[in-house]
Structures are given as structure tokens and as C-alpha cells.
Motif scaffolding. Structure first.
Motif, PDB file in Angstrom:
ATOM      1  N   TYR A 455       0.831  -1.209   0.000  1.00 37.03           N
ATOM      2  CA  TYR A 455       0.000   0.000   0.000  1.00 37.03           C
ATOM      3  C   TYR A 455       0.864   1.257   0.000  1.00 37.03           C
ATOM      4  N   ARG A 456       1.911   1.274   0.809  1.00 38.05           N
ATOM      5  CA  ARG A 456       2.777   2.452   0.838  1.00 38.05           C
ATOM      6  C   ARG A 456       3.379   2.735  -0.538  1.00 38.05           C
ATOM      7  N   GLU A 457       3.859   1.674  -1.176  1.00 37.06           N
ATOM      8  CA  GLU A 457       4.496   1.845  -2.475  1.00 37.06           C
ATOM      9  C   GLU A 457       3.465   2.228  -3.541  1.00 37.06           C
ATOM     10  N   ALA A 458       2.284   1.627  -3.475  1.00 34.97           N
ATOM     11  CA  ALA A 458       1.248   1.941  -4.466  1.00 34.97           C
ATOM     12  C   ALA A 458       0.801   3.394  -4.347  1.00 34.97           C
ATOM     13  N   ILE A 459       0.610   3.874  -3.132  1.00 30.86           N
ATOM     14  CA  ILE A 459       0.199   5.268  -2.959  1.00 30.86           C
ATOM     15  C   ILE A 459       1.312   6.207  -3.423  1.00 30.86           C
ATOM     16  N   ARG A 460       2.563   5.841  -3.155  1.00 31.18           N
ATOM     17  CA  ARG A 460       3.692   6.670  -3.581  1.00 31.18           C
ATOM     18  C   ARG A 460       3.800   6.729  -5.101  1.00 31.18           C
ATOM     19  N   LEU A 461       3.576   5.580  -5.766  1.00 25.82           N
ATOM     20  CA  LEU A 461       3.749   5.495  -7.216  1.00 25.82           C
ATOM     21  C   LEU A 461       2.500   5.883  -8.000  1.00 25.82           C
ATOM     22  N   ARG A 462       1.386   6.014  -7.316  1.00 25.79           N
ATOM     23  CA  ARG A 462       0.120   6.264  -8.006  1.00 25.79           C
ATOM     24  C   ARG A 462       0.192   7.429  -8.993  1.00 25.79           C
ATOM     25  N   PRO A 463       0.817   8.553  -8.651  1.00 26.51           N
ATOM     26  CA  PRO A 463       0.882   9.651  -9.638  1.00 26.51           C
ATOM     27  C   PRO A 463       1.565   9.270 -10.938  1.00 26.51           C
ATOM     28  N   ALA A 464       2.457   8.265 -10.907  1.00 31.13           N
ATOM     29  CA  ALA A 464       3.170   7.878 -12.125  1.00 31.13           C
ATOM     30  C   ALA A 464       2.241   7.276 -13.174  1.00 31.13           C
ATOM     31  N   LEU A 465       1.067   6.799 -12.746  1.00 35.21           N
ATOM     32  CA  LEU A 465       0.103   6.255 -13.712  1.00 35.21           C
ATOM     33  C   LEU A 465      -0.523   7.360 -14.549  1.00 35.21           C
ATOM     34  N   GLY A 466      -0.417   8.595 -14.076  1.00 39.32           N
ATOM     35  CA  GLY A 466      -0.944   9.712 -14.842  1.00 39.32           C
ATOM     36  C   GLY A 466      -2.380  10.036 -14.501  1.00 39.32           C
ATOM     37  N   GLU A 467      -2.895  11.050 -15.149  1.00 37.44           N
ATOM     38  CA  GLU A 467      -4.247  11.527 -14.884  1.00 37.44           C
ATOM     39  C   GLU A 467      -5.142  11.221 -16.077  1.00 37.44           C
ATOM     40  N   GLY A 468      -6.247  11.915 -16.129  1.00 40.72           N
ATOM     41  CA  GLY A 468      -7.128  11.760 -17.270  1.00 40.72           C
ATOM     42  C   GLY A 468      -7.972  10.509 -17.210  1.00 40.72           C
ATOM     43  N   PRO A 469      -8.710  10.251 -18.274  1.00 40.22           N
ATOM     44  CA  PRO A 469      -9.651   9.134 -18.295  1.00 40.22           C
ATOM     45  C   PRO A 469      -8.955   7.785 -18.409  1.00 40.22           C
ATOM     46  N   LEU A 470      -9.765   6.773 -18.297  1.00 38.64           N
ATOM     47  CA  LEU A 470      -9.317   5.384 -18.424  1.00 38.64           C
ATOM     48  C   LEU A 470      -9.612   4.906 -19.843  1.00 38.64           C
ATOM     49  N   THR A 471      -8.668   4.194 -20.427  1.00 37.04           N
ATOM     50  CA  THR A 471      -8.869   3.596 -21.752  1.00 37.04           C
ATOM     51  C   THR A 471      -8.649   2.096 -21.638  1.00 37.04           C
ATOM     52  N   TRP A 472      -9.676   1.306 -21.945  1.00 34.04           N
ATOM     53  CA  TRP A 472      -9.533  -0.154 -21.893  1.00 34.04           C
ATOM     54  C   TRP A 472      -8.650  -0.634 -23.036  1.00 34.04           C
ATOM     55  N   LEU A 473      -7.840  -1.635 -22.746  1.00 30.51           N
ATOM     56  CA  LEU A 473      -6.960  -2.229 -23.740  1.00 30.51           C
ATOM     57  C   LEU A 473      -7.430  -3.643 -24.071  1.00 30.51           C
ATOM     58  N   PRO A 474      -7.139  -4.143 -25.272  1.00 38.23           N
ATOM     59  CA  PRO A 474      -7.489  -5.532 -25.591  1.00 38.23           C
ATOM     60  C   PRO A 474      -6.822  -6.479 -24.600  1.00 38.23           C
ATOM     61  N   ALA A 475      -7.569  -7.488 -24.164  1.00 46.19           N
ATOM     62  CA  ALA A 475      -7.033  -8.440 -23.183  1.00 46.19           C
ATOM     63  C   ALA A 475      -7.814  -9.743 -23.282  1.00 46.19           C
ATOM     64  N   PRO A 476      -7.213 -10.859 -22.865  1.00 46.40           N
ATOM     65  CA  PRO A 476      -7.925 -12.141 -22.873  1.00 46.40           C
ATOM     66  C   PRO A 476      -9.105 -12.112 -21.897  1.00 46.40           C
ATOM     67  N   ASP A 477     -10.010 -13.056 -22.075  1.00 50.18           N
ATOM     68  CA  ASP A 477     -11.135 -13.176 -21.153  1.00 50.18           C
ATOM     69  C   ASP A 477     -10.615 -13.349 -19.728  1.00 50.18           C
ATOM     70  N   GLY A 478     -11.238 -12.653 -18.813  1.00 49.80           N
ATOM     71  CA  GLY A 478     -10.837 -12.765 -17.416  1.00 49.80           C
ATOM     72  C   GLY A 478      -9.710 -11.839 -17.019  1.00 49.80           C
ATOM     73  N   VAL A 479      -9.235 -11.008 -17.940  1.00 50.20           N
ATOM     74  CA  VAL A 479      -8.148 -10.071 -17.647  1.00 50.20           C
ATOM     75  C   VAL A 479      -8.646  -8.645 -17.860  1.00 50.20           C
ATOM     76  N   LEU A 480      -8.413  -7.787 -16.861  1.00 46.90           N
ATOM     77  CA  LEU A 480      -8.724  -6.372 -16.985  1.00 46.90           C
ATOM     78  C   LEU A 480      -7.435  -5.634 -17.339  1.00 46.90           C
ATOM     79  N   ALA A 481      -7.467  -4.848 -18.384  1.00 44.15           N
ATOM     80  CA  ALA A 481      -6.288  -4.092 -18.804  1.00 44.15           C
ATOM     81  C   ALA A 481      -6.733  -2.709 -19.247  1.00 44.15           C
TER      82      ALA A 481
END
Length: 529
Positions: A455-481
Motif C-alpha cells: 500500500y505504501r508503495e502503491a500510494i507513492r507510485l500512483r501519480p506515475a500512472l498519470g491523470e485523465g480518463p481510463l482507456t480499456w486495452l485488448p485483453a484475454p477473457d478474465g483479464v482487466l487491462a
């Protein structure tokens, strides 16, 4: 002491709440500063460095007001007095100021639907004073008024009415010790506006509104019939006038509201988030969603879609003080949550639940909007099974003893491995399981693979994911990307390992990749785009 955040940091912006990480503090179970077995404000103040190191932007405190504690403090006797078990108003003011020096804002909990039966208004009402007009008192039905005025049921089970000595009945949508206020009376509205100002003057940055869709009742108090529209006490149109008046007050102070709004109708839900009403509302669709890729994606899409027309940010919540802890829920056959299905002795695979909870942490923290973390979630605490003779929750008793209640997610936190009571303080008001020290914060802080470290590392790194909307990517069944502007989140809920998409680096993973560099089942990863 850490310096105040820079003006460009999210926690310093006026719209900090749009992408904040907010930590829920259930004071009674957080940390005991005076050794009496009950968590208190002194305990919270002593642990502020821990919360700052975790990286949260704000603390939401469940009610810390004077209360008989018949419903965990949600039966408020006086909003301007801190319960002596927790401390004093002066200590609360110090806590608000000390947290802010660490860049952490404070959100308080307001319970406008009802008060305690020990509130001065209700005590006067029982004596036959004019305060009776501030509640819903009615004569009963039947030959001698021996039947409740209507067929409404309490949220905790049983009738929503209790009869008093003079033969009349009063309404309580929750426990009998929580009489409902009559929001058609101007004194009720004025009192709550004064309460908001009282706390905003003391520096709180926001207010969480309990049972926000229940305040206004049909004045005729008709019987409830399935499918009745409008509902006699849920989501009444008159509610929006209340919240518009509140919003004007919040805007004076630059404060933010978050509403507890349980509504299945997404269009009706979004009305509470119009620009002149509440800033945010809890997302219960995501909280109750099973660990299923299709269901989770649908919940995420519907959440973002219902917020978009009103420009409000989504909130992402995995658990809170009312629901089964995430590690336990995800380790069961039924990984969703429903109050009606809670039962004693439900089989649970905690190893499986923990893997999924770690992945869910990265999923929720990668989504656009604000994230709420319930105390102990960052330690991976499971739901504790409370001995029946120690249960305090009224949901258990109103169910006739079949519902285990909510105390299992409210057990006092473990801070120090090997210390008495796992370092919480005195003998806790709820019993801690024998293995509680295994989850202690000090032990986890030394383990880079622990839930706390994740949790500490995820909260620290969260800004690196960037802002703005979410865009779904192609992925196999059962995988969220999906992609954010700075990175990609991949969550594997399929039965087989998943190949990683093209990326320039691995930011964080909830568990190790397999020998071929693939993402195992029930694991999540953040990738640099």
C-alpha cells in the motif's frame, strides 16, 4: 515533521478531493492512548506519522461525538461535544491542526437522519415538550392504537416504530435508540447547518453524510409497497433542497461533501452530484461487486458513466466499518457483499483472499477518482469472528442472533508484534484474535513483501500512472487491462497466466510474475507506458 505540501501537489490543490487517497479512522478501534481499551484521539495523534508515511491525503473519522454507543457512535447525543471515551474538543482541534501540518486533511461524519434517544431534543419530546414536532410521533393503528402507524421496517430488522408510555409511536429507520428527525421542520434544518459551520470553523476540510438518501419522508407516512414511486422515505426529491443549502455553506469554507448514497438507479444517484449539491458519493456498486472480471469491468464502466454528466469524480471503496473485510470476502465462494447473506461460520480461504485483496488494491488505486482505505485494510486484516457473548452490534440482536453483525471488521488494530494486545493499548473493547500480532504494523513495515509495504508503495507510485480518463486495452477473457496517461494496469482474474503487453518498465506488482514473466491468476501489475 514533514513540510506542508507544495502548491502544485494534489493535496494542496483546491480540488484535492478529486483524486485523493482518504483513510477511514474508526476511532474506537484505531489506537488507545490512555490504556483503557478504547481507541481515542490521543492514540490517533500518536499515529499521525504512520498515516503520513502511508501517504494518505485525508482522514475520515467516523462519529467521535458524545454518544451512548448503541450503534457504534452513529447514535449522536451532542454534535458539539467529543465523547469522553475519545477525548475533548480541544484535542480534536489539535488533531485537525497537527494532521494538516503533515499535509493530511480531516473529514468528519454527520448523521442527519437521526439522533440518539439521549439527545436533549428527544428527551424533551418524551416529556411532551414542543420538541416532539422535531420527530415523527404518530398514534398507532388498531382498536387501541396497539399496532405501528405503518408497515415500515428498520434497516436493522424488525418494525421501524417503537411505542412509548403515552401510547404514541415514534419512527426509527435504524435502532429504537436512534429516533428519526423530521426534516420538514425548519429547526432541524437550521440545527444541521449550524453544526456544519461549527466543524468547518474548526478547520475540517469535509463532511461525510451518513444515510444521505433517507432524511426526507412522505408526510403522509403511507405503508411501503414494492415498486411504489416515489419511495416513501428513500431518495425523495425534497432532499436536493437540503443539499443545495449545505453546498452553499461548504463553498464558503472550501469544504467537500461525500454522501453515503445507496441507490440502484444511476440517473437518480447522479442527481446528488450536480455541481450545486454533493461533491462526491460512495460507490457501493464497486464495493459489493464479486471478484469477477466481467462484473468488475461493468461496475467500473457504469460508475464512470454515471459520474461523467455531472463532472463529479468517482470514488473507489473495497470495504468500510459496515461490511466484511476484503481479505475475507474475496476468500469465500461468494465474493460479493450483501447484508442479507451474512452468516456465522462461512468457509474462507485467507491465502486466496489475500492474493485477491492485494490485486484489488492496485486495481482501485489505478482507477480515475478518489480512493477510500478502511483502517487495517493496508495491513490485510481479515474479518474476525467475535464470540457471541462479546458482540455489541445491534444488527446481530435485531436479526434474532442469525447475523454476525459488523463487529468483526471493527476489532482494534495490531500495532506492535509481541506486545500486550498487539500494541493497541489496554485490553481492547472487542477481543482480538490470537494471531493478531502476525498482522502488526511494525512487523509489516520491516517486510518489503507485506500488505503494508504494498500500500505504501502503491500510494507513492500512483501519480506515475498519470491523470485523465481510463482507456480499456485488448485483453484475454478474465483479464482487466487499461491505460492511464502514464501507465497501464493489468489484473488477471482468469485461470491461466497472462502475457504482459508492451511496456517500458514494471512499476509495481501485487505478487511475483511466473518464470516466463507472465502475470499469474489473482495478481495485478502496474506498467510504465
Amino acid at each position: 515533521m514533514s513540510p506542508l505540501p507544495s502548491p502544485s501537489s494534489p493535496s494542496a490543490r483546491g480540488d484535492w478531493w478529486r483524486d485523493a487517497v482518504i483513510y477511514q479512522v474508526y476511532v474506537r478501534s484505531f489506537a488507545d492512548g490512555d490504556g483503557d481499551g478504547t481507541g481515542d484521539l490521543a492514540g490517533v495523534r500518536a499515529r499521525l506519522p504512520y498515516l503520513a508515511e502511508l501517504g494518505v491525503d485525508a482522514l475520515w473519522f467516523t462519529p467521535w461525538y458524545l454518544s451512548p454507543m448503541k450503534d457504534g457512535g452513529y447514535d449522536v447525543a451532542d454534535y458539539r461535544v467529543i465523547d469522553p471515551a475519545f477525548g475533548t474538543l480541544a484535542e480534536a482541534e489539535k488533531l485537525i491542526a497537527e494532521a494538516l501540518q503533515l499535509g493530511i486533511r480531516t473529514i468528519v461524519d454527520i448523521v442527519p437522519n437521526h439522533v440518539s434517544d439521549q439527545h436533549a431534543w428527544f428527551r424533551a419530546a418524551l416529556r411532551g415538550g414542543p420538541e416532539r414536532e422535531l420527530f415523527h410521533f404518530r398514534p398507532g393503528r388498531g382498536a387501541d392504537g396497539e399496532l405501528p402507524p405503518n408497515n415500515w421496517r428498520s434497516q436493522f430488522g424488525g418494525p421501524a416504530w417503537t411505542r412509548i408510555a403515552d401510547g404514541s409511536w415514534y419512527l426509527h429507520l435504524f435502532a429504537p435508540e436512534q429516533p428519526d428527525l423530521d426534516w420538514s421542520h425548519p429547526a432541524v434544518r437550521q440545527e444541521h447547518e449550524d453544526i456544519l459551520r461549527f466543524w468547518l470553523e474548526r478547520g475540517v476540510a469535509g463532511v461525510r453524510i451518513d444515510s444521505a438518501a433517507l432524511l426526507v419522508k412522505d408526510p403522509a407516512l403511507p405503508d411501503f409497497t414494492e415498486g411504489r414511486d416515489p419511495h416513501p422515505y428513500v431518495d425523495r426529491d425534497e432532499l436536493h433542497d437540503v443539499y443545495r443549502a449545505w453546498r452553499a455553506i461548504a463553498d464558503e469554507y472550501g469544504a467537500v461533501f461525500v454522501g453515503e448514497v445507496w441507490l440502484p438507479d444511476t440517473e437518480r444517484f447522479a442527481r446528488y452530484l450536480r455541481p450545486d449539491e454533493l461533491h462526491t458519493a460512495f460507490n457501493f456498486s464497486f464495493l459489493t461487486c464479486p471478484w469477477d472480471a466481467g462484473r468488475l469491468r461493468r461496475s467500473i464502466d457504469e460508475t464512470l458513466a454515471e459520474h461523467a454528466p455531472v463532472g463529479a469524480p468517482a470514488t473507489w471503496v473495497l470495504c468500510n466499518h459496515d461490511v466484511t473485510r476484503t481479505v475475507t470476502r474475496y476468500g469465500r465462494e461468494d465474493t460479493g457483499f450483501d447484508f442479507a447473506t451474512k452468516a456465522f461460520g462461512t468457509p474462507t480461504d485467507l491465502d486466496l483472499g489475500t492474493r485477491r485483496a492485494r490485486a484489488a488494491a492496485l486495481l482501485s488505486l489505478a482507477l480515475p477518482g478518489a480512493v477510500y482505505i478502511y483502517q487495517g485494510e493496508e495491513l490485510g486484516l481479515p474479518e474476525a469472528e467475535i464470540p457471541r457473548d462479546r458482540i455489541e452490534d445491534p444488527m446481530h440482536f435485531r436479526s434474532g442472533g442469525t447475523d454476525p453483525g459488523r463487529d468483526g471488521c471493527r476489532v482494534p488494530l495490531p500495532w506492535t508484534a509481541g506486545a500486550p494486545h498487539a500494541g493497541f493499548g489496554g485490553e481492547p473493547w472487542l477481543p482480538q484474535p490470537p494471531d493478531w500480532s502476525d498482522y502488526a504494523a511494525d512487523r509489516q513495515a520491516r517486510d518489503p513483501e507485506s500488505m503494508l509495504s504494498l500500500y505504501r508503495e502503491a500510494i507513492r507510485l500512483r501519480p506515475a500512472l498519470g491523470e485523465g480518463p481510463l482507456t480499456w486495452l485488448p485483453a484475454p477473457d478474465g483479464v482487466l487491462a487499461f491505460r492511464r496517461t502514464g501507465g497501464v494496469c493489468l489484473v488477471n482474474l482468469a485461470g491461466t497466466p497472462a502475457a504482459l503487453p508492451a511496456h517500458s518498465g514494471l512499476l509495481l506488482a501485487s505478487g511475483p510474475l511466473d518464470a516466463d514473466g507472465r502475470l499469474p491468476e489473482d495478481t495485478a501489475v502496474w506498467l510504465r507506458a
